[in-house]
Design a protein around this motif. Structure first.
Motif, PDB file in Angstrom:
ATOM      1  N   LEU A  62       0.851  -1.186   0.000  1.00 43.60           N
ATOM      2  CA  LEU A  62       0.000   0.000   0.000  1.00 43.60           C
ATOM      3  C   LEU A  62       0.884   1.232   0.000  1.00 43.60           C
ATOM      4  N   SER A  63       0.450   2.251  -0.732  1.00 48.66           N
ATOM      5  CA  SER A  63       1.193   3.506  -0.717  1.00 48.66           C
ATOM      6  C   SER A  63       1.039   4.150   0.661  1.00 48.66           C
ATOM      7  N   ASP A  64       1.963   5.045   0.989  1.00 56.22           N
ATOM      8  CA  ASP A  64       1.936   5.695   2.298  1.00 56.22           C
ATOM      9  C   ASP A  64       0.660   6.501   2.525  1.00 56.22           C
ATOM     10  N   ASP A  65       0.077   7.038   1.438  1.00 56.72           N
ATOM     11  CA  ASP A  65      -1.152   7.822   1.569  1.00 56.72           C
ATOM     12  C   ASP A  65      -2.419   6.967   1.403  1.00 56.72           C
ATOM     13  N   TYR A  66      -2.259   5.653   1.292  1.00 55.99           N
ATOM     14  CA  TYR A  66      -3.382   4.710   1.149  1.00 55.99           C
ATOM     15  C   TYR A  66      -4.266   5.008  -0.059  1.00 55.99           C
ATOM     16  N   LYS A  67      -3.632   5.453  -1.145  1.00 53.94           N
ATOM     17  CA  LYS A  67      -4.376   5.705  -2.379  1.00 53.94           C
ATOM     18  C   LYS A  67      -3.948   4.764  -3.497  1.00 53.94           C
ATOM     19  N   GLY A  68      -2.935   3.954  -3.258  1.00 51.84           N
ATOM     20  CA  GLY A  68      -2.444   3.024  -4.260  1.00 51.84           C
ATOM     21  C   GLY A  68      -2.177   1.660  -3.651  1.00 51.84           C
ATOM     22  N   CYS A  69      -2.288   0.646  -4.477  1.00 54.26           N
ATOM     23  CA  CYS A  69      -2.128  -0.726  -4.019  1.00 54.26           C
ATOM     24  C   CYS A  69      -1.456  -1.547  -5.115  1.00 54.26           C
ATOM     25  N   ILE A  70      -0.499  -2.374  -4.717  1.00 58.62           N
ATOM     26  CA  ILE A  70       0.166  -3.284  -5.638  1.00 58.62           C
ATOM     27  C   ILE A  70      -0.067  -4.709  -5.140  1.00 58.62           C
ATOM     28  N   LEU A  71      -0.544  -5.562  -6.034  1.00 57.30           N
ATOM     29  CA  LEU A  71      -0.685  -6.988  -5.744  1.00 57.30           C
ATOM     30  C   LEU A  71       0.457  -7.695  -6.458  1.00 57.30           C
ATOM     31  N   TYR A  72       1.236  -8.463  -5.719  1.00 52.78           N
ATOM     32  CA  TYR A  72       2.408  -9.126  -6.284  1.00 52.78           C
ATOM     33  C   TYR A  72       2.331 -10.619  -6.013  1.00 52.78           C
ATOM     34  N   LEU A  73       2.279 -11.388  -7.085  1.00 54.34           N
ATOM     35  CA  LEU A  73       2.270 -12.851  -6.982  1.00 54.34           C
ATOM     36  C   LEU A  73       3.624 -13.374  -7.435  1.00 54.34           C
ATOM     37  N   ASP A  74       4.284 -14.171  -6.589  1.00 51.18           N
ATOM     38  CA  ASP A  74       5.564 -14.728  -7.019  1.00 51.18           C
ATOM     39  C   ASP A  74       5.612 -16.249  -6.894  1.00 51.18           C
ATOM     40  N   LYS A  75       4.514 -16.845  -6.511  1.00 47.51           N
ATOM     41  CA  LYS A  75       4.450 -18.305  -6.427  1.00 47.51           C
ATOM     42  C   LYS A  75       3.210 -18.785  -7.170  1.00 47.51           C
ATOM     43  N   THR A  76       3.317 -19.933  -7.754  1.00 49.79           N
ATOM     44  CA  THR A  76       2.157 -20.553  -8.378  1.00 49.79           C
ATOM     45  C   THR A  76       2.070 -21.981  -7.858  1.00 49.79           C
ATOM     46  N   GLY A  77       1.029 -22.633  -8.198  1.00 49.35           N
ATOM     47  CA  GLY A  77       0.891 -24.023  -7.785  1.00 49.35           C
ATOM     48  C   GLY A  77      -0.412 -24.250  -7.048  1.00 49.35           C
ATOM     49  N   PHE A  78      -0.620 -25.488  -6.691  1.00 54.74           N
ATOM     50  CA  PHE A  78      -1.866 -25.902  -6.056  1.00 54.74           C
ATOM     51  C   PHE A  78      -1.764 -25.810  -4.538  1.00 54.74           C
ATOM     52  N   SER A  79      -2.856 -25.372  -3.939  1.00 54.93           N
ATOM     53  CA  SER A  79      -3.041 -25.493  -2.494  1.00 54.93           C
ATOM     54  C   SER A  79      -4.543 -25.570  -2.249  1.00 54.93           C
ATOM     55  N   PHE A  80      -4.927 -26.197  -1.165  1.00 58.83           N
ATOM     56  CA  PHE A  80      -6.350 -26.293  -0.846  1.00 58.83           C
ATOM     57  C   PHE A  80      -6.945 -24.917  -0.544  1.00 58.83           C
ATOM     58  N   LYS A  81      -6.153 -24.041   0.058  1.00 53.64           N
ATOM     59  CA  LYS A  81      -6.618 -22.680   0.345  1.00 53.64           C
ATOM     60  C   LYS A  81      -6.920 -21.952  -0.972  1.00 53.64           C
ATOM     61  N   LYS A  82      -6.031 -22.100  -1.956  1.00 51.04           N
ATOM     62  CA  LYS A  82      -6.251 -21.470  -3.258  1.00 51.04           C
ATOM     63  C   LYS A  82      -7.494 -22.046  -3.928  1.00 51.04           C
ATOM     64  N   LEU A  83      -7.672 -23.343  -3.846  1.00 47.64           N
ATOM     65  CA  LEU A  83      -8.857 -23.984  -4.412  1.00 47.64           C
ATOM     66  C   LEU A  83     -10.137 -23.430  -3.786  1.00 47.64           C
ATOM     67  N   LEU A  84     -10.142 -23.283  -2.482  1.00 47.88           N
ATOM     68  CA  LEU A  84     -11.320 -22.718  -1.805  1.00 47.88           C
ATOM     69  C   LEU A  84     -11.577 -21.273  -2.236  1.00 47.88           C
ATOM     70  N   LEU A  85     -10.516 -20.498  -2.384  1.00 47.02           N
ATOM     71  CA  LEU A  85     -10.665 -19.116  -2.861  1.00 47.02           C
ATOM     72  C   LEU A  85     -11.242 -19.091  -4.274  1.00 47.02           C
ATOM     73  N   GLU A  86     -10.798 -20.007  -5.131  1.00 46.51           N
ATOM     74  CA  GLU A  86     -11.295 -20.065  -6.506  1.00 46.51           C
ATOM     75  C   GLU A  86     -12.758 -20.490  -6.566  1.00 46.51           C
ATOM     76  N   ILE A  87     -13.160 -21.414  -5.716  1.00 50.31           N
ATOM     77  CA  ILE A  87     -14.566 -21.838  -5.674  1.00 50.31           C
ATOM     78  C   ILE A  87     -15.445 -20.674  -5.222  1.00 50.31           C
ATOM     79  N   LYS A  88     -14.990 -19.955  -4.214  1.00 48.99           N
ATOM     80  CA  LYS A  88     -15.740 -18.779  -3.750  1.00 48.99           C
ATOM     81  C   LYS A  88     -15.849 -17.740  -4.866  1.00 48.99           C
TER      82      LYS A  88
END
Length: 121
Positions: A62-88
């Motif tokens: 998050l930017s210091d002024d809370y006006k910007g956001c960066i989402l950074y993904l650096d891992k891929t692969g299967f997990s049950f948590k990811k599967l649940l997020l995808e179903i939702k």
């Protein structure tokens, strides 16, 4: 710039929703969001998914002024948590009728990704 925590989830999701709510041109976000129903709630579900996935498999900043956001993904692969997020995400945003269209597009895009590590903005 600061690294976000789960306590920042609401603020980060709000920033992301505000950034894309009025963008109605064809893009990846509008392709994924089911056209029926409440656009804002579906967009919010997508941004919540993206935040949670980034926290699970990368980082959120998050930017210091809370006006910007960066989402950074650096891992891929299967997990049950990811599967649940995808179903939702499927039920809250994409919709069953849109599912196969989105899966076809994801497969097509994956074919064009580089084989080596890369960053996608």
């Amino acid at each position: 710039m600061k690294k976000a925590t789960y306590q920042d989830r609401e603020k980060a999701v709000d920033i992301l929703c505000q950034a894309f709510m009025d963008v109605l041109i064809p893009n990846s976000i509008n392709f994924v969001i089911n056209k029926s129903g409440n656009r804002y709630s579906r967009l919010r579900a997508l941004m919540e998914f993206q935040f949670d996935l980034s926290m699970l498999n990368g980082n959120v900043f998050l930017s210091d002024d809370y006006k910007g956001c960066i989402l950074y993904l650096d891992k891929t692969g299967f997990s049950f948590k990811k599967l649940l997020l995808e179903i939702k995400l499927l039920f809250a945003c994409i919709g069953l009728t849109n599912m196969f269209k989105v899966l076809r597009r994801e497969k097509l895009l994956k074919n064009f990704h580089p084989k080596e590590k890369f960053i996608h903005l």
